[in-house]
Design an enzyme around this catalytic site. Structure first.
Site, PDB file in Angstrom:
ATOM      1  N   ASP A 277       0.867  -1.171   0.000  1.00 34.01           N
ATOM      2  CA  ASP A 277       0.000   0.000   0.000  1.00 34.01           C
ATOM      3  C   ASP A 277       0.909   1.227   0.000  1.00 34.01           C
ATOM      4  O   ASP A 277       2.122   1.131   0.239  1.00 34.01           O
ATOM      5  CB  ASP A 277      -0.963   0.005   1.198  1.00 34.01           C
ATOM      6  CG  ASP A 277      -2.198   0.874   0.918  1.00 34.01           C
ATOM      7  OD1 ASP A 277      -2.122   1.766   0.039  1.00 34.01           O
ATOM      8  OD2 ASP A 277      -3.237   0.678   1.574  1.00 34.01           O
ATOM      9  N   TRP A 278       0.335   2.375  -0.266  1.00 33.04           N
ATOM     10  CA  TRP A 278       1.107   3.616  -0.489  1.00 33.04           C
ATOM     11  C   TRP A 278       1.646   4.156   0.843  1.00 33.04           C
ATOM     12  O   TRP A 278       0.881   4.693   1.653  1.00 33.04           O
ATOM     13  CB  TRP A 278       0.223   4.632  -1.186  1.00 33.04           C
ATOM     14  CG  TRP A 278       0.176   4.534  -2.689  1.00 33.04           C
ATOM     15  CD1 TRP A 278       0.364   5.579  -3.547  1.00 33.04           C
ATOM     16  CD2 TRP A 278      -0.052   3.387  -3.529  1.00 33.04           C
ATOM     17  NE1 TRP A 278       0.276   5.150  -4.852  1.00 33.04           N
ATOM     18  CE2 TRP A 278       0.024   3.815  -4.883  1.00 33.04           C
ATOM     19  CE3 TRP A 278      -0.286   2.034  -3.274  1.00 33.04           C
ATOM     20  CZ2 TRP A 278      -0.145   2.941  -5.955  1.00 33.04           C
ATOM     21  CZ3 TRP A 278      -0.450   1.172  -4.341  1.00 33.04           C
ATOM     22  CH2 TRP A 278      -0.383   1.618  -5.657  1.00 33.04           C
TER      23      TRP A 278
END
Ligand code: BGC
Length: 734
Positions: A277-278
């Site tokens: 995920d970012w």
């Protein structure tokens, strides 16, 4: 009576009708042997090219204090990984997400997309074929807009009805969520676009998502959240999996050896790649724990999978073979899905796609109560619409999944919030106003609007009309949970005041979660429309007027109030971002309806519940072992429409006991459309994973010999006929 089985046969013609030509014309030709092809291409890469494929950026313009810049000409989007042109490896152009192609913060001028209803609305359809069609629709748009990876496929279980992201997911049950998510993923990938199953795993609350440690017993995890992922994986074969922000039993998800290497890649034999995920990578060593690619690397404290990972190779802490394996995983997914062809931009039939959005919204609306006010009578003279900005549109959920809809100008109300994603905290109303749709559908009536801003004014107007439809909204946004299940902004008081002056009061909810309904006894009808997407207003009007017969069923239990929940308060709520915190999932696999059954408490509305304008009879349950199989089971039963209108029944089969020990688990479901008075024989196959228990010591599913009890129901709390089947002992490899 004729035989009826769930079938995908209609999907292809439907796709063609929906203007999703690519599947019908079958121009997607995935490689027959993606592994061989990936191995051959990978062998020709230099190390520098290999590392290049292992990290990407968030392709949004830098802020004034940012130290990075974007490659010139790059399209604004959630994620970008540079490909290797000399070997035909395309750039990875990654777009959010499950409800349509996102135009982040509307930074791509005038770029709209089909906005499907929320995940909870899609789940409420209990319709895997329709979920596939929705996936194929947004997958086709992604490709036509130049993307080859969709960050779509959220399947986190709804453990808490205050989770700000439940609206993106598919409810509380592993079978329902896994089946529909797998179908949506398969639909997206049918268009030559990789889909991403996420957020792996236990990202079940947004509060402190970047630090919180989600604690749970491993067997319970296998039988709940991981079961949803396992079923979605088997059905959808996503090319990528996104690991989550939070920790699971002490280790960050993106550096969690047990989750990534052991369960996902080991037990489930997952051949695709794991992306972060970012901003969820914490160390270069996450690579050896099973993370293949660092996404949105500007958001991490370092670009871990560049220089630091090269240093790991030089120091011998990772091997060349590991490096090659990670790259092969990316390539093999591109080849398997047909996403290696550089995406070519092309025309989109938005009108046809809008029909898919409307169909999902209509099938996903759940009628919760009806004392007779609905459908609205054709001879009503005066109807008052109140609240919910029903004059401008329908609400959507905020965050990275929010689509800029096709079909007109949307109204955006900035809400604002602290934290790094404060900028995307806003309430967007999709341009499909219920008011206009109802005025068009009821030309003989005077249909007027009151904002509800002043309660007394709305009540005065409500006292003079034949019926009142009040729209109540609960906005939710990625990154934030609500502290309670209350309808915000005094809407309960508004509903109560209206109920006091007009007995024909219909409540339409546009919510991202279950809400409390202190006014339930005083209102005539309640419709849960969720966030109904770009055609939501029309879908709501069709259901209110009877042009569509409601057929949605709840994918989440609606508790009476927070005291019924496993955790009356959201752990960590109110603490500053970055604070350490723990959420203890002591309820284990007893999520949602299983929890209420175990506690013998009665929710306001149970999982699986939903009314129709007609009535059904479901009977004759017979569960039997499939001929020649040790544990494969089939449930057969009959369904009859006992009313005057065409409608769709959604019978559900629950496992209720194992060798006399009570349990409760959805084991099968289907939609059965029926004309008035019509009957059909129906059949569902029961997946053996749903019958067994996870055996942590032997690392597999175990089915003990014995008598298994099943019940046929219309919800988890309305179980009718029973049937049993005797099973021999069996083990199923994960
Ligand atoms: C979200 C992901 C999303 C990513 C890229 C993250 O904040 O958790 O679901 O795909 O951003 O926008």
């Amino acid at each position: 009576m004729r035989d009826f089985r769930a079938s995908c046969a209609w999907v292809i013609p439907c796709l063609a009708l929906a203007g999703v030509a690519r599947v019908a014309g079958s121009s997607v030709e995935p490689a027959t042997d993606p592994d061989r092809r990936a191995a051959a291409v990978e062998a020709r890469l230099t190390d520098s090219e290999r590392f290049q494929l292992l990290h990407g950026i968030m392709a949004l313009p830098p802020g004034p204090n940012d130290q990075w810049s974007l490659p010139p000409g790059l399209k604004i989007t959630a994620g970008y990984v540079q490909g290797v042109a000399r070997l035909g490896i395309p750039d990875l152009m990654e777009t959010d997400a499950s409800l349509g192609v996102v135009n982040p913060l509307q930074l791509r001028p005038d770029d709209v997309a089909t906005a499907l209803p929320s995940g909870l609305a899609i789940a409420s359809t209990f319709d895997a074929d329709l979920a596939y069609l929705g996936g194929a629709t947004i997958g086709a748009e992604a490709r036509a807009k130049g993307f080859n990876v969709m960050l779509a496929g959220g399947v986190n279980l709804a453990r808490d009805p205050r989770n700000g992201r439940n609206f993106e997911y598919l409810g509380e049950d592993p079978l329902l969520a896994g089946t529909l998510d797998g179908s949506a993923i398969a639909g997206i990938q049918s268009q030559g676009v990789v889909s991403t199953m996420k957020h792996f795993a236990l990202n079940d609350q947004e509060t402190l998502r970047a630090t919180i440690d989600a604690r749970i017993d491993r067997s319970a995890l296998r039988e709940s959240d991981l079961l949803a992922f396992e079923l979605a994986l088997a059905r959808g074969r996503p090319g990528s999996v996104m690991c989550a922000y939070n920790r699971v039993n002490g280790e960050y998800s993106c550096g969690n050896e047990w989750l990534l290497n052991r369960v996902l890649k080991g037990d489930w034999g997952y051949p695709g790649w794991v992306m972060s995920d970012w901003g969820a990578v914490h160390d270069a060593s996450d690579f050896s724990k099973g993370l293949d690619q660092e996404s949105g690397s500007q958001l991490d404290s370092k670009v871990w999978f560049d220089a630091p990972l090269r240093a790991e190779l030089t120091a011998g802490r990772i091997t060349k073979a590991q490096l090659s394996a990670a790259v092969r995983r990316i390539l093999r997914s591109l080849y398997a899905v047909g996403a290696d062809r550089a995406p070519e931009e092309g025309p989109i039939d938005y009108g046809a796609h809008a029909k898919v959005a409307q169909r999902l919204a209509e099938e996903g609306i759940v009628l919760l109560k009806n004392r007779g006010a609905l459908p609205l009578p054709k001879d009503a003279h005066s109807i008052l619409i109140v609240g919910g900005h029903a004059d401008v549109g329908v609400l959507s959920g905020g965050g990275s999944s929010q689509v800029t809809p096709y079909g007109g100008k949307s109204v955006v109300i900035p809400v604002g919030a602290p934290g790094e994603i404060g900028a995307i905290v806003r309430a967007l109303y999709m341009p499909s106003p219920p008011l206009a749709a109802l005025q068009a559908a009821l030309p003989q009536a005077t249909v007027e609007f009151q904002s509800g801003y002043d309660v007394a004014t709305a009540a005065a107007a409500a006292a003079r009309v034949d019926a009142v439809v009040v729209f109540a909204t609960q906005w939710q946004n990625e990154g934030y949970d609500h502290a309670s299940m209350d309808l915000p902004e005094g809407q309960d008081a508004l509903i109560e005041a209206l109920a006091g002056v007009n007995r024909k009061l219909i409540v339409v909810l546009e919510t991202g979660n279950p809400v409390k309904m202190p006014w339930i006894d005083g209102v005539d009808a309640v419709l849960e429309a969720w966030y109904p997407g770009e055609r939501g207003g029309s879908a709501i009007a069709d259901v209110l007027t009877g042009a569509a017969n409601p057929s949605g069923r709840l994918p989440m239990s609606f508790p009476v109030n927070e005291s019924q929940l496993p955790r009356p308060a959201v752990p960590g709520l109110g603490l500053p971002q970055g604070s350490p915190a723990t959420v203890d999932y002591a309820e284990g696999s007893d999520v949602g309806y299983r929890w209420y059954a175990k506690r013998r408490s009665t929710p306001l509305f149970p999982f699986g519940f939903g009314l129709s304008y007609t009535t059904f009879d479901v009977s004759g349950l017979r569960v039997s072992v499939k001929p020649g199989a040790q544990w494969g089971l089939t449930a057969r039963f009959a369904v009859k429409n006992t009313g005057q209108r065409a409608g769709t029944a959604v019978p559900q089969v629950y496992l209720v006991s194992r060798s006399g020990v009570p349990t409760l688990r959805l084991a099968g479901f289907m939609r059965v459309p029926l004309g008035p008075g019509e009957s059909r024989n129906a059949e569902v196959t029961i997946d053996p994973h749903l019958l067994g228990r996870w055996d942590e010591e032997r690392n597999g599913w175990r089915i003990d010999a014995g008598r298994y009890g099943f019940a046929l129901g219309t919800s988890a709390a309305d179980l009718g006929e029973r049937s049993t089947a005797v099973l021999a002992a069996a083990r199923i490899r994960p």
